[in-house]
Design an enzyme around this catalytic site. Structure first.
Site, PDB file in Angstrom:
ATOM      1  N   GLY A 195       3.561   1.373   7.946  1.00 53.99           N
ATOM      2  CA  GLY A 195       2.277   1.653   8.573  1.00 53.99           C
ATOM      3  C   GLY A 195       1.861   3.104   8.486  1.00 53.99           C
ATOM      4  O   GLY A 195       0.824   3.487   9.026  1.00 53.99           O
TER       5      GLY A 195
ATOM      6  N   GLU B 258      -0.153  -5.878   5.618  1.00 49.70           N
ATOM      7  CA  GLU B 258       1.173  -5.869   4.967  1.00 49.70           C
ATOM      8  C   GLU B 258       2.100  -6.883   5.638  1.00 49.70           C
ATOM      9  O   GLU B 258       2.830  -7.620   4.973  1.00 49.70           O
ATOM     10  CB  GLU B 258       1.786  -4.470   5.046  1.00 49.70           C
ATOM     11  CG  GLU B 258       1.058  -3.456   4.180  1.00 49.70           C
ATOM     12  CD  GLU B 258       1.523  -2.018   4.366  1.00 49.70           C
ATOM     13  OE1 GLU B 258       1.212  -1.205   3.498  1.00 49.70           O
ATOM     14  OE2 GLU B 258       2.187  -1.713   5.363  1.00 49.70           O
TER      15      GLU B 258
ATOM     16  N   ASP C 175       6.287  -3.965  -1.779  1.00 48.40           N
ATOM     17  CA  ASP C 175       5.704  -2.936  -0.914  1.00 48.40           C
ATOM     18  C   ASP C 175       6.721  -1.827  -0.653  1.00 48.40           C
ATOM     19  O   ASP C 175       7.932  -2.012  -0.848  1.00 48.40           O
ATOM     20  CB  ASP C 175       5.257  -3.573   0.420  1.00 48.40           C
ATOM     21  CG  ASP C 175       4.249  -2.712   1.176  1.00 48.40           C
ATOM     22  OD1 ASP C 175       3.916  -1.607   0.705  1.00 48.40           O
ATOM     23  OD2 ASP C 175       3.788  -3.159   2.242  1.00 48.40           O
ATOM     24  N   GLY C 176       6.236  -0.697  -0.206  1.00 46.78           N
ATOM     25  CA  GLY C 176       7.088   0.436   0.167  1.00 46.78           C
ATOM     26  C   GLY C 176       7.409   0.395   1.654  1.00 46.78           C
ATOM     27  O   GLY C 176       7.157  -0.606   2.335  1.00 46.78           O
ATOM     28  N   ALA C 177       7.966   1.487   2.159  1.00 45.54           N
ATOM     29  CA  ALA C 177       8.275   1.586   3.593  1.00 45.54           C
ATOM     30  C   ALA C 177       8.386   3.056   3.966  1.00 45.54           C
ATOM     31  O   ALA C 177       8.617   3.920   3.110  1.00 45.54           O
ATOM     32  CB  ALA C 177       9.571   0.866   3.922  1.00 45.54           C
ATOM     33  N   ASP C 178       8.236   3.320   5.245  1.00 44.16           N
ATOM     34  CA  ASP C 178       8.418   4.687   5.746  1.00 44.16           C
ATOM     35  C   ASP C 178       9.866   4.948   6.117  1.00 44.16           C
ATOM     36  O   ASP C 178      10.321   6.094   6.057  1.00 44.16           O
ATOM     37  CB  ASP C 178       7.506   4.919   6.955  1.00 44.16           C
ATOM     38  CG  ASP C 178       6.056   4.795   6.557  1.00 44.16           C
ATOM     39  OD1 ASP C 178       5.614   5.598   5.729  1.00 44.16           O
ATOM     40  OD2 ASP C 178       5.383   3.869   7.027  1.00 44.16           O
TER      41      ASP C 178
ATOM     42  N   THR D 214       0.842  -1.202   0.000  1.00 48.52           N
ATOM     43  CA  THR D 214       0.000   0.000   0.000  1.00 48.52           C
ATOM     44  C   THR D 214       0.876   1.250   0.000  1.00 48.52           C
ATOM     45  O   THR D 214       1.921   1.258   0.645  1.00 48.52           O
ATOM     46  CB  THR D 214      -0.879   0.008   1.275  1.00 48.52           C
ATOM     47  OG1 THR D 214      -1.671  -1.163   1.284  1.00 48.52           O
ATOM     48  CG2 THR D 214      -1.790   1.229   1.325  1.00 48.52           C
ATOM     49  N   GLY D 215       0.408   2.283  -0.706  1.00 48.00           N
ATOM     50  CA  GLY D 215       1.119   3.563  -0.632  1.00 48.00           C
ATOM     51  C   GLY D 215       1.437   4.122  -2.001  1.00 48.00           C
ATOM     52  O   GLY D 215       1.156   3.508  -3.034  1.00 48.00           O
TER      53      GLY D 215
HETATM   54  C1  5RP Z   1       1.447   1.778   4.339  1.00 49.31           C
HETATM   55  C2  5RP Z   1       2.919   1.635   4.312  1.00 49.31           C
HETATM   56  C3  5RP Z   1       3.644   2.218   3.146  1.00 49.31           C
HETATM   57  O1  5RP Z   1       4.425   1.245   2.554  1.00 49.31           O
HETATM   58  C4  5RP Z   1       4.533   3.311   3.623  1.00 49.31           C
HETATM   59  O2  5RP Z   1       3.744   4.208   4.375  1.00 49.31           O
HETATM   60  C5  5RP Z   1       5.240   4.033   2.485  1.00 49.31           C
HETATM   61  O3  5RP Z   1       4.337   4.814   1.758  1.00 49.31           O
HETATM   62  P1  5RP Z   1       4.784   5.654   0.476  1.00 49.31           P
HETATM   63  O4  5RP Z   1       5.170   4.664  -0.568  1.00 49.31           O
HETATM   64  O5  5RP Z   1       3.567   6.449   0.106  1.00 49.31           O
HETATM   65  O6  5RP Z   1       5.927   6.551   0.878  1.00 49.31           O
HETATM   66  O7  5RP Z   1       3.535   1.069   5.170  1.00 49.31           O
HETATM   67  O8  5RP Z   1       0.899   1.267   5.535  1.00 49.31           O
END
Ligand code: 5RP
Length: 249
Positions: A126, A134, A112-115, A59-60
């Site tokens: 998250g 996730e 998936d992505g990450a913060d 997600t993201g």
């Molecule tokens: C969602 C997440 C996303 O992977 C994370 O927030 C990264 O988002 P973005 O790709 O918009 O920077 O963990 O719950």
């Protein structure tokens, strides 16, 4: 009463761009370059996609780039296991079939992505409140391919507030336990997760031992999921940035 999840989560997504960029310089140019880093990482991730397979999709905004390039490049996949209602909506728009994880069993590749990510490929996730699904899909996947722009890289995790999903009735109790561990939890007010739960964002942690912290936070009664991905880190980290793409390890 909290507002409907979808609307509030959308507002949150808009605002969080500033959270990430203000970690650095906090201006529009940086937001743009973060976006192009995400785009580069998304394009580089395509080489891990097996045609006719079922893949896991997170997600993201980075994952949204990934879905878009997947469709633009006409890569034929059988379908996807989705980590959130938001991603499912996007997949439906793109006519990608969605499978239930229970019906699929294990997955070869999860994207998936990450913060935040550290040099050992441990992550904070998250920011978009989708951490529980996730983490489940990451656990059920053979390879977790994480896509980030370079602003997400840190030496020690904890600059980004750590999201924790909690059962609503346990929110205050869990918050007190977190304070006892030295964190400063902030309720992400008006956000309800896809699972009907609340999110606490924990500030002020310098996460020098992510596995130990993840383990102890997991023990708190009322915690559904901790946004630390240390016990199950990414297997591959694709970082897009001003000097191109870096793939780790
Ligand atoms: C969602 C997440 C996303 O992977 C994370 O927030 C990264 O988002 P973005 O790709 O918009 O920077 O963990 O719950």
């Amino acid at each position: 009463m909290p507002a409907k999840a979808g609307i509030v989560v959308l507002e949150y997504w808009k605002n969080r761009h500033f959270l990430h960029s203000s970690n650095h310089h906090g201006n529009a140019d940086i937001i743009m370059s973060n976006e192009s880093g995400k785009q580069l990482a998304a394009e580089a991730a395509l080489k891990y996609v097996d045609e006719d397979s079922i893949i896991g999709i997170g997600t993201g905004s980075t994952v949204n780039h990934f879905i878009d390039v997947l469709v633009a490049q006409k890569l034929r996949i059988k379908g996807a296991v989705s980590s959130s209602n938001a991603t499912s909506e996007r997949l439906k728009e793109k006519k990608i079939e969605i499978f239930d994880l229970n019906a699929v069993g294990s997955i070869d590749f999860y994207f998936d992505g990450a913060d935040e990510c550290d040099p050992h490929l441990r992550l904070i996730k998250g920011g978009g409140a989708a951490l529980t699904r996730e983490k489940i899909i990451a656990a059920a996947s053979r390879r977790f391919i994480c896509l980030v722009d370079e602003s997400k890289q840190v030496g020690v995790l904890g600059r980004f507030p750590l999201p924790i999903e909690v059962v609503p009735i346990a929110r205050s109790y869990v918050a007190r336990q977190i304070v006892a561990l030295g964190g400063h939890p902030v309720w992400r007010e008006n956000v309800i997760t896809d699972n009907g739960n609340a999110i606490l964002d924990v500030h002020g942690l310098s996460i020098v031992d992510p596995v130990a912290l993840e383990t102890s936070l997991n023990q708190i009664t009322g915690v559904v999921m901790v946004g630390l991905f240390a016990r199950r880190p990414a297997d591959v980290l694709i970082v897009g940035g001003s000097s191109g793409v870096k793939i780790l390890p």
